[in-house]
Design a protein around this motif. Sequence first.
Motif, PDB file in Angstrom:
ATOM      1  N   ARG A   1       0.832  -1.205   0.000  1.00 15.86           N
ATOM      2  CA  ARG A   1       0.000   0.000   0.000  1.00 15.86           C
ATOM      3  C   ARG A   1       0.865   1.253   0.000  1.00 15.86           C
ATOM      4  O   ARG A   1       1.948   1.273   0.557  1.00 15.86           O
ATOM      5  N   LEU A   2       0.305   2.295  -0.603  1.00 16.41           N
ATOM      6  CA  LEU A   2       0.996   3.578  -0.654  1.00 16.41           C
ATOM      7  C   LEU A   2      -0.058   4.669  -0.760  1.00 16.41           C
ATOM      8  O   LEU A   2      -1.025   4.524  -1.498  1.00 16.41           O
ATOM      9  N   ASN A   3       0.129   5.727   0.001  1.00 12.57           N
ATOM     10  CA  ASN A   3      -0.750   6.891  -0.093  1.00 12.57           C
ATOM     11  C   ASN A   3       0.005   8.004  -0.796  1.00 12.57           C
ATOM     12  O   ASN A   3       0.986   8.522  -0.272  1.00 12.57           O
TER      13      ASN A   3
ATOM     14  N   GLY B   1      -3.562  12.357  -2.368  1.00 12.39           N
ATOM     15  CA  GLY B   1      -4.731  11.805  -1.705  1.00 12.39           C
ATOM     16  C   GLY B   1      -5.184  10.455  -2.237  1.00 12.39           C
ATOM     17  O   GLY B   1      -6.073   9.837  -1.660  1.00 12.39           O
ATOM     18  N   VAL B   2      -4.592   9.975  -3.304  1.00 14.36           N
ATOM     19  CA  VAL B   2      -4.969   8.689  -3.879  1.00 14.36           C
ATOM     20  C   VAL B   2      -4.291   7.566  -3.105  1.00 14.36           C
ATOM     21  O   VAL B   2      -3.085   7.611  -2.854  1.00 14.36           O
ATOM     22  N   ALA B   3      -5.070   6.560  -2.717  1.00  9.30           N
ATOM     23  CA  ALA B   3      -4.531   5.371  -2.063  1.00  9.30           C
ATOM     24  C   ALA B   3      -4.308   4.311  -3.135  1.00  9.30           C
ATOM     25  O   ALA B   3      -5.216   3.992  -3.899  1.00  9.30           O
TER      26      ALA B   3
ATOM     27  N   LEU C   1       2.443  -3.169  -6.803  1.00  9.55           N
ATOM     28  CA  LEU C   1       2.369  -1.831  -6.215  1.00  9.55           C
ATOM     29  C   LEU C   1       3.273  -0.866  -6.969  1.00  9.55           C
ATOM     30  O   LEU C   1       2.863   0.258  -7.277  1.00  9.55           O
ATOM     31  N   ILE C   2       4.476  -1.286  -7.292  1.00  7.51           N
ATOM     32  CA  ILE C   2       5.412  -0.436  -8.041  1.00  7.51           C
ATOM     33  C   ILE C   2       4.821  -0.095  -9.404  1.00  7.51           C
ATOM     34  O   ILE C   2       4.834   1.061  -9.822  1.00  7.51           O
ATOM     35  N   GLU C   3       4.289  -1.088 -10.089  1.00 10.61           N
ATOM     36  CA  GLU C   3       3.696  -0.879 -11.411  1.00 10.61           C
ATOM     37  C   GLU C   3       2.517   0.093 -11.344  1.00 10.61           C
ATOM     38  O   GLU C   3       2.421   1.024 -12.150  1.00 10.61           O
ATOM     39  N   GLN C   4       1.632  -0.112 -10.378  1.00 13.55           N
ATOM     40  CA  GLN C   4       0.469   0.768 -10.243  1.00 13.55           C
ATOM     41  C   GLN C   4       0.882   2.187  -9.860  1.00 13.55           C
ATOM     42  O   GLN C   4       0.302   3.161 -10.350  1.00 13.55           O
ATOM     43  N   THR C   5       1.877   2.310  -8.994  1.00 15.17           N
ATOM     44  CA  THR C   5       2.346   3.633  -8.577  1.00 15.17           C
ATOM     45  C   THR C   5       2.987   4.369  -9.743  1.00 15.17           C
ATOM     46  O   THR C   5       2.702   5.559  -9.971  1.00 15.17           O
TER      47      THR C   5
ATOM     48  N   ASP D   1      12.841   1.386  -5.524  1.00 11.47           N
ATOM     49  CA  ASP D   1      13.300   1.522  -4.134  1.00 11.47           C
ATOM     50  C   ASP D   1      12.671   2.724  -3.447  1.00 11.47           C
ATOM     51  O   ASP D   1      12.310   2.663  -2.269  1.00 11.47           O
ATOM     52  N   GLU D   2      12.542   3.823  -4.169  1.00 14.04           N
ATOM     53  CA  GLU D   2      11.916   5.019  -3.592  1.00 14.04           C
ATOM     54  C   GLU D   2      10.441   4.769  -3.309  1.00 14.04           C
ATOM     55  O   GLU D   2       9.915   5.210  -2.275  1.00 14.04           O
ATOM     56  N   ILE D   3       9.776   4.066  -4.202  1.00 14.02           N
ATOM     57  CA  ILE D   3       8.355   3.756  -3.997  1.00 14.02           C
ATOM     58  C   ILE D   3       8.195   2.873  -2.767  1.00 14.02           C
ATOM     59  O   ILE D   3       7.343   3.129  -1.914  1.00 14.02           O
ATOM     60  N   LEU D   4       9.018   1.844  -2.670  1.00 11.52           N
ATOM     61  CA  LEU D   4       8.896   0.938  -1.523  1.00 11.52           C
ATOM     62  C   LEU D   4       9.285   1.609  -0.218  1.00 11.52           C
ATOM     63  O   LEU D   4       8.776   1.239   0.857  1.00 11.52           O
TER      64      LEU D   4
END
Length: 48
Positions: A4-6, A10-12, A21-25, A41-44
């Motif tokens: 998960r990432l916020n 404001g989008v979850a 998660l990386i692909e979606q982000t 790495d930055e996303i995680l």
Amino acid sequence: MKTRLNCPCGVAIKGTDEDDLIEQTQAHLAENHPGHDYTPDEILFIAY
């Protein structure tokens, strides 16, 4: 495993695993925040 990432906008974002998660982000960033590219790495780092 982080799935998960916020986004500060404001989008979850929720992935089935870290790769998803990386692909979606990255897709969210490309569509909604052009020019804001982050490495996996930055996303995680900001994910939970």
